[in-house]
Design a protein around this motif. Structure first.
Motif, PDB file in Angstrom:
ATOM      1  N   CYS A   9      70.105 153.589  78.454  1.00 37.45           N
ATOM      2  CA  CYS A   9      71.378 152.981  78.056  1.00 37.45           C
ATOM      3  C   CYS A   9      72.272 152.720  79.261  1.00 37.45           C
ATOM      4  O   CYS A   9      72.946 151.680  79.346  1.00 37.45           O
ATOM      5  CB  CYS A   9      72.097 153.867  77.046  1.00 37.45           C
ATOM      6  SG  CYS A   9      71.317 153.896  75.405  1.00 37.45           S
ATOM      7  N   ARG A  10      72.287 153.657  80.204  1.00 35.71           N
ATOM      8  CA  ARG A  10      73.131 153.481  81.391  1.00 35.71           C
ATOM      9  C   ARG A  10      72.688 152.287  82.218  1.00 35.71           C
ATOM     10  O   ARG A  10      73.513 151.570  82.781  1.00 35.71           O
ATOM     11  CB  ARG A  10      73.111 154.755  82.235  1.00 35.71           C
ATOM     12  CG  ARG A  10      73.969 155.868  81.641  1.00 35.71           C
ATOM     13  CD  ARG A  10      73.731 157.201  82.312  1.00 35.71           C
ATOM     14  NE  ARG A  10      74.530 158.262  81.681  1.00 35.71           N
ATOM     15  CZ  ARG A  10      74.193 159.533  81.672  1.00 35.71           C
ATOM     16  NH1 ARG A  10      73.052 159.922  82.265  1.00 35.71           N
ATOM     17  NH2 ARG A  10      74.958 160.424  81.078  1.00 35.71           N
ATOM     18  N   LYS A  11      71.378 152.053  82.295  1.00 28.30           N
ATOM     19  CA  LYS A  11      70.876 150.896  83.044  1.00 28.30           C
ATOM     20  C   LYS A  11      71.356 149.586  82.432  1.00 28.30           C
ATOM     21  O   LYS A  11      71.465 148.568  83.125  1.00 28.30           O
ATOM     22  CB  LYS A  11      69.345 150.925  83.087  1.00 28.30           C
ATOM     23  CG  LYS A  11      68.777 151.997  84.004  1.00 28.30           C
ATOM     24  CD  LYS A  11      67.258 152.002  83.967  1.00 28.30           C
ATOM     25  CE  LYS A  11      66.696 153.103  84.853  1.00 28.30           C
ATOM     26  NZ  LYS A  11      65.211 153.154  84.806  1.00 28.30           N
ATOM     27  N   LEU A  12      71.647 149.618  81.137  1.00 31.51           N
ATOM     28  CA  LEU A  12      72.141 148.423  80.441  1.00 31.51           C
ATOM     29  C   LEU A  12      73.663 148.449  80.298  1.00 31.51           C
ATOM     30  O   LEU A  12      74.231 147.643  79.574  1.00 31.51           O
ATOM     31  CB  LEU A  12      71.485 148.321  79.060  1.00 31.51           C
ATOM     32  CG  LEU A  12      69.976 148.113  79.077  1.00 31.51           C
ATOM     33  CD1 LEU A  12      69.401 148.233  77.670  1.00 31.51           C
ATOM     34  CD2 LEU A  12      69.632 146.755  79.675  1.00 31.51           C
ATOM     35  N   GLU A  13      74.295 149.392  81.011  1.00 28.22           N
ATOM     36  CA  GLU A  13      75.752 149.517  81.034  1.00 28.22           C
ATOM     37  C   GLU A  13      76.333 149.765  79.640  1.00 28.22           C
ATOM     38  O   GLU A  13      77.410 149.286  79.300  1.00 28.22           O
ATOM     39  CB  GLU A  13      76.401 148.296  81.694  1.00 28.22           C
ATOM     40  CG  GLU A  13      75.959 148.117  83.139  1.00 28.22           C
ATOM     41  CD  GLU A  13      76.643 146.944  83.824  1.00 28.22           C
ATOM     42  OE1 GLU A  13      77.238 146.107  83.108  1.00 28.22           O
ATOM     43  OE2 GLU A  13      76.581 146.863  85.055  1.00 28.22           O
ATOM     44  N   ILE A  14      75.590 150.505  78.830  1.00 27.68           N
ATOM     45  CA  ILE A  14      76.082 150.938  77.521  1.00 27.68           C
ATOM     46  C   ILE A  14      76.857 152.235  77.744  1.00 27.68           C
ATOM     47  O   ILE A  14      76.383 153.137  78.441  1.00 27.68           O
ATOM     48  CB  ILE A  14      74.914 151.165  76.543  1.00 27.68           C
ATOM     49  CG1 ILE A  14      74.188 149.838  76.276  1.00 27.68           C
ATOM     50  CG2 ILE A  14      75.401 151.786  75.238  1.00 27.68           C
ATOM     51  CD1 ILE A  14      72.885 149.993  75.516  1.00 27.68           C
ATOM     52  N   SER A  15      78.021 152.339  77.166  1.00 28.44           N
ATOM     53  CA  SER A  15      78.871 153.503  77.417  1.00 28.44           C
ATOM     54  C   SER A  15      78.190 154.790  76.959  1.00 28.44           C
ATOM     55  O   SER A  15      77.444 154.800  75.973  1.00 28.44           O
ATOM     56  CB  SER A  15      80.215 153.354  76.697  1.00 28.44           C
ATOM     57  OG  SER A  15      80.069 153.618  75.312  1.00 28.44           O
ATOM     58  N   SER A  56      57.072 155.785  85.380  1.00 28.46           N
ATOM     59  CA  SER A  56      58.056 155.693  86.457  1.00 28.46           C
ATOM     60  C   SER A  56      59.340 155.013  86.004  1.00 28.46           C
ATOM     61  O   SER A  56      60.439 155.395  86.382  1.00 28.46           O
ATOM     62  CB  SER A  56      57.460 154.932  87.653  1.00 28.46           C
ATOM     63  OG  SER A  56      57.028 153.635  87.251  1.00 28.46           O
ATOM     64  N   SER A  57      59.206 154.000  85.165  1.00 32.21           N
ATOM     65  CA  SER A  57      60.389 153.298  84.668  1.00 32.21           C
ATOM     66  C   SER A  57      60.060 152.613  83.350  1.00 32.21           C
ATOM     67  O   SER A  57      59.839 151.401  83.312  1.00 32.21           O
ATOM     68  CB  SER A  57      60.873 152.268  85.699  1.00 32.21           C
ATOM     69  OG  SER A  57      62.047 151.630  85.238  1.00 32.21           O
ATOM     70  N   PRO A  58      60.027 153.372  82.252  1.00 29.57           N
ATOM     71  CA  PRO A  58      59.719 152.755  80.956  1.00 29.57           C
ATOM     72  C   PRO A  58      60.754 151.697  80.612  1.00 29.57           C
ATOM     73  O   PRO A  58      61.942 151.877  80.861  1.00 29.57           O
ATOM     74  CB  PRO A  58      59.771 153.934  79.986  1.00 29.57           C
ATOM     75  CG  PRO A  58      60.587 154.972  80.668  1.00 29.57           C
ATOM     76  CD  PRO A  58      60.335 154.798  82.128  1.00 29.57           C
ATOM     77  N   SER A  59      60.302 150.592  80.073  1.00 32.07           N
ATOM     78  CA  SER A  59      61.224 149.504  79.756  1.00 32.07           C
ATOM     79  C   SER A  59      62.161 149.900  78.630  1.00 32.07           C
ATOM     80  O   SER A  59      61.842 150.745  77.792  1.00 32.07           O
ATOM     81  CB  SER A  59      60.434 148.258  79.355  1.00 32.07           C
ATOM     82  OG  SER A  59      59.822 148.450  78.090  1.00 32.07           O
ATOM     83  N   ALA A  60      63.322 149.255  78.605  1.00 33.07           N
ATOM     84  CA  ALA A  60      64.293 149.510  77.540  1.00 33.07           C
ATOM     85  C   ALA A  60      63.703 149.142  76.194  1.00 33.07           C
ATOM     86  O   ALA A  60      63.945 149.830  75.195  1.00 33.07           O
ATOM     87  CB  ALA A  60      65.572 148.720  77.810  1.00 33.07           C
ATOM     88  N   THR A  61      62.913 148.085  76.152  1.00 28.52           N
ATOM     89  CA  THR A  61      62.353 147.642  74.869  1.00 28.52           C
ATOM     90  C   THR A  61      61.380 148.668  74.305  1.00 28.52           C
ATOM     91  O   THR A  61      61.386 148.934  73.100  1.00 28.52           O
ATOM     92  CB  THR A  61      61.661 146.274  75.028  1.00 28.52           C
ATOM     93  OG1 THR A  61      60.806 146.301  76.173  1.00 28.52           O
ATOM     94  CG2 THR A  61      62.685 145.168  75.205  1.00 28.52           C
ATOM     95  N   ILE A  62      60.552 149.263  75.153  1.00 31.00           N
ATOM     96  CA  ILE A  62      59.643 150.317  74.690  1.00 31.00           C
ATOM     97  C   ILE A  62      60.435 151.507  74.173  1.00 31.00           C
ATOM     98  O   ILE A  62      60.160 152.053  73.091  1.00 31.00           O
ATOM     99  CB  ILE A  62      58.692 150.762  75.822  1.00 31.00           C
ATOM    100  CG1 ILE A  62      57.546 149.772  75.987  1.00 31.00           C
ATOM    101  CG2 ILE A  62      58.109 152.152  75.543  1.00 31.00           C
ATOM    102  CD1 ILE A  62      56.520 149.803  74.878  1.00 31.00           C
ATOM    103  N   LEU A  63      61.433 151.926  74.932  1.00 31.34           N
ATOM    104  CA  LEU A  63      62.219 153.098  74.526  1.00 31.34           C
ATOM    105  C   LEU A  63      62.980 152.846  73.231  1.00 31.34           C
ATOM    106  O   LEU A  63      62.990 153.698  72.334  1.00 31.34           O
ATOM    107  CB  LEU A  63      63.192 153.478  75.643  1.00 31.34           C
ATOM    108  CG  LEU A  63      62.551 154.080  76.890  1.00 31.34           C
ATOM    109  CD1 LEU A  63      63.601 154.317  77.958  1.00 31.34           C
ATOM    110  CD2 LEU A  63      61.851 155.383  76.567  1.00 31.34           C
TER     111      LEU A  63
END
Length: 205
Positions: A9-15, A56-63
């Motif tokens: 969420c932080r990577k997508l700038e979600i509060s 290493s960096s799961p995508s936001a869509t997978i999560l």
């Protein structure tokens, strides 16, 4: 799982407030839902944690798909539409406007109205492998899974359940590999097939 969710969420700038609120909302939903003997937070979602941690960096869509895939669950009916609606509600509250992420996540959740998007094939393979992890678990864990799954279909009599379950299991054995990704194949394919063959034998007896 909270750290995985919050980082995405932080990577997508979600509060943090909205992210944490939805994390707790999803967790409560999957813990408290009636009839969730296997498709719940502890049995299903936490099983995926170690493998998400290893990425290493799961995508936001997978999560997002992992968290919303069984937000609603009912052994008697398909809940794809409701789960997509819950994800859309999250996106609205979070101010997430990236259409690629939104559409790909909904496609992963099963929305057939969305055309196949770049990256979909790779991500759906991983999502499905994460969902099938239990098939390659040690025998005692697999037996627990079988017992819990049967409870979720308590509305079916034994004959109907056995018929449905055999169809699913025999289909798994007909395909070249149960797991779609090389990593999961090497780790779980052999054990999964042994578990399935044993269950089929017991169901037929």
């Amino acid at each position: 799982m909270e750290e995985i969710w919050m980082n995405a969420c932080r990577k997508l700038e979600i509060s943090d407030d909205i992210a944490r609120t939805w994390y707790e909302k999803i967790r409560r939903k999957m813990v408290q839902g009636s009839g969730r003997f296997y498709h719940n937070w502890d049995e299903l979602l936490l099983r995926k944690k170690d493998y998400l941690d290893e990425m290493s960096s799961p995508s936001a869509t997978i999560l997002f798909a992992v968290f919303f895939q069984y937000y609603e669950f009912d052994g008697k009916r398909n809940c794809v539409e409701k789960n997509c609606e819950a994800f859309q509600e999250f996106c609205s509250e979070a101010g997430l406007k990236d259409e690629n992420i939104i559409k790909l996540t909904k496609k992963l959740l099963g929305d057939e109205s969305i055309d196949t998007l770049p990256g979909y094939d790779e991500e759906i393979n991983l999502l499905q492998d994460l969902d099938l992890l239990v098939l390659g678990s040690p025998p005692e864990e697999y037996n627990r899974y079988r017992e819990l799954l049967r409870k979720e279909y308590s509305h079916l009599d034994d004959a109907s359940y056995k018929k449905m379950r055999l169809k699913v299991l025999e289909t798994f054995l007909m395909i070249p590999t149960i797991f779609a990704t090389n990593d999961f194949q090497s780790k779980f394919e052999e054990t999964a097939r042994k578990n399935i063959i044993k269950e089929i034998e017991e169901l037929k007896n």
